[in-house]
Design a protein around this motif. Structure first.
Motif, PDB file in Angstrom:
ATOM      1  N   UNK A   1      -3.250  21.758  14.732  1.00  0.00           N
ATOM      2  CA  UNK A   1      -2.220  22.591  15.351  1.00  0.00           C
ATOM      3  C   UNK A   1      -0.931  22.418  14.562  1.00  0.00           C
ATOM      4  N   UNK A   2      -0.652  23.369  13.663  1.00  0.00           N
ATOM      5  CA  UNK A   2       0.518  23.236  12.798  1.00  0.00           C
ATOM      6  C   UNK A   2       1.820  23.303  13.586  1.00  0.00           C
ATOM      7  N   UNK A   3       1.867  24.133  14.610  1.00  0.00           N
ATOM      8  CA  UNK A   3       3.079  24.222  15.430  1.00  0.00           C
ATOM      9  C   UNK A   3       3.384  22.883  16.088  1.00  0.00           C
ATOM     10  N   UNK A   4       2.339  22.161  16.491  1.00  0.00           N
ATOM     11  CA  UNK A   4       2.548  20.851  17.110  1.00  0.00           C
ATOM     12  C   UNK A   4       3.107  19.856  16.096  1.00  0.00           C
ATOM     13  N   UNK A   5       2.638  19.916  14.849  1.00  0.00           N
ATOM     14  CA  UNK A   5       3.192  19.046  13.805  1.00  0.00           C
ATOM     15  C   UNK A   5       4.672  19.353  13.592  1.00  0.00           C
TER      16      UNK A   5
ATOM     17  N   UNK B   1       0.843  -1.201   0.000  1.00  0.00           N
ATOM     18  CA  UNK B   1       0.000   0.000   0.000  1.00  0.00           C
ATOM     19  C   UNK B   1       0.878   1.251   0.000  1.00  0.00           C
ATOM     20  N   UNK B   2       0.485   2.249  -0.799  1.00  0.00           N
ATOM     21  CA  UNK B   2       1.140   3.558  -0.769  1.00  0.00           C
ATOM     22  C   UNK B   2       0.045   4.620  -0.685  1.00  0.00           C
ATOM     23  N   UNK B   3       0.108   5.456   0.369  1.00  0.00           N
ATOM     24  CA  UNK B   3      -0.864   6.516   0.597  1.00  0.00           C
ATOM     25  C   UNK B   3      -0.197   7.879   0.467  1.00  0.00           C
ATOM     26  N   UNK B   4      -0.971   8.850   0.037  1.00  0.00           N
ATOM     27  CA  UNK B   4      -0.531  10.241   0.032  1.00  0.00           C
ATOM     28  C   UNK B   4      -1.483  11.015   0.925  1.00  0.00           C
ATOM     29  N   UNK B   5      -0.941  11.919   1.745  1.00  0.00           N
ATOM     30  CA  UNK B   5      -1.802  12.684   2.636  1.00  0.00           C
ATOM     31  C   UNK B   5      -1.030  13.663   3.489  1.00  0.00           C
ATOM     32  N   UNK B   6      -1.657  14.085   4.571  1.00  0.00           N
ATOM     33  CA  UNK B   6      -1.072  15.055   5.497  1.00  0.00           C
ATOM     34  C   UNK B   6      -1.083  14.465   6.899  1.00  0.00           C
ATOM     35  N   UNK B   7       0.024  14.649   7.618  1.00  0.00           N
ATOM     36  CA  UNK B   7       0.037  14.305   9.033  1.00  0.00           C
ATOM     37  C   UNK B   7      -0.351  15.557   9.803  1.00  0.00           C
ATOM     38  N   UNK B   8      -1.306  15.406  10.707  1.00  0.00           N
ATOM     39  CA  UNK B   8      -1.819  16.536  11.485  1.00  0.00           C
ATOM     40  C   UNK B   8      -1.829  16.160  12.959  1.00  0.00           C
ATOM     41  N   UNK B   9      -1.865  17.183  13.791  1.00  0.00           N
ATOM     42  CA  UNK B   9      -2.054  17.013  15.233  1.00  0.00           C
ATOM     43  C   UNK B   9      -3.251  17.856  15.632  1.00  0.00           C
ATOM     44  N   UNK B  10      -4.197  17.237  16.321  1.00  0.00           N
ATOM     45  CA  UNK B  10      -5.409  17.943  16.748  1.00  0.00           C
ATOM     46  C   UNK B  10      -5.234  18.434  18.182  1.00  0.00           C
TER      47      UNK B  10
END
Length: 296
Positions: A85-89, A70-79
């Motif tokens: 919360x981009x600073x947390x990422x 499997x190969x996925x494309x996406x964004x890792x985020x922190x809620x």
């Protein structure tokens, strides 16, 4: 597919496209990441091609539930408090040791917002239409649940516009539009993005400080040839800038910075200048400054 995946890109637009052959997705405020499930292993690749599994042990563990190939494309985020919360990422991505990464995974658990399926069971899907890739993505991730989830998607333009108006309070940057019949545009700006007006794409034309860890960047916005100095870069973005800035010396120039005056900077060669997302700021005098957000 190899571990180095050339990701699809998007170009900025001022309005959503009309017509029935478009799908719309919320644009999450995170770090771009490709998840590659190999036999007995998981590879996490940043947009730059850098391997970042060490910084995200929680996502590695979750991705082991994916079928091999499997190969996925996406964004890792922190809620945090119901919004991304981009600073947390950034804190997560900058983890320099395994112990630090594990501690941050407990403190700031990551989620993965998947928006494309590039391979399934080892079969390359990038030439297949978006609608097929999307259906297979939802079918794969639906039974798994968090922290691996497919982003919402709609082909209804009015629903998308409602998202655009109501989701910013949850940290959603805007919308991405994709033609339902198109293949995956790896390495090309084949998608469209509509972002809220405080963020724009800019071309990096120079830097201050060292090329391997710039203090700030000099950018030019679309339709405006005037160089603008960004605010000082955070540590994580300095490191990324050092990796993506093209090598070579285009000489020295001067930029006028808000509240500072003239600042000397090194000019980048024209070939290979990267695109940087900046957040616009206006001073009380009506002047403009830019905060660097991420490379695109």
């Amino acid at each position: 597919m190899t571990a180095r995946v050339e990701v699809a890109l998007a170009r900025s637009v001022d309005a959503l496209p009309a017509g029935t052959d478009w799908a719309f997705e919320p644009k999450f405020d995170g770090h771009r990441m490709v998840v590659i499930r190999e036999d007995g292993d998981v590879v996490l690749q940043a947009r730059s091609g850098r391997l970042v599994a060490r910084a995200f042990p929680d996502l590695v563990s979750a991705a082991l539930a994916l079928p091999a190939g499997t190969v996925l494309d996406g964004e890792v985020v922190v809620w945090h408090d119901g919004r991304t919360d981009f600073a947390a990422v950034q804190r997560r991505a900058a983890a320099a040791s395994g112990a630090r990464a594990r501690a941050l995974a407990r403190e700031l658990p990551a989620s993965y917002a998947a928006f494309d399926l590039l391979a399934d069971g080892g079969g390359d899907l990038r030439r297949r239409p978006y609608a097929e890739r999307r259906a297979r993505l939802v079918g794969m991730l639906g039974p798994l649940g968090p922290p691996l989830q497919a982003v919402p998607s709609t082909t209804d333009r009015e629903t998308a516009l409602t998202w655009y108006e109501t989701l910013p309070e949850r940290g959603i940057e805007g919308l991405v539009a994709k033609r339902v019949g198109d293949p995956y545009p790896g390495g090309r700006r084949g998608w469209l993005k509509l972002r809220h007006s405080d963020t724009r794409d800019a071309v990096v034309v120079g830097y201050t400080g060292s090329s391997r860890g710039p203090r700030a960047l000099v950018v030019v916005l679309p339709g405006d040839g005037t160089p603008v100095l960004t605010t000082p870069l955070p540590t994580g973005l300095r490191g990324e800038a050092g990796r993506v800035l093209p090598r070579g010396d285009g000489g020295e120039a001067v930029v006028t910075a808000v509240g500072v005056g003239e600042v000397a900077y090194r000019v980048l060669p024209e070939e290979g200048r990267p695109v940087l997302e900046v957040r616009q700021r206006s001073t009380r005098h009506g002047a403009f400054s830019a905060e660097a957000v991420r490379f695109r």
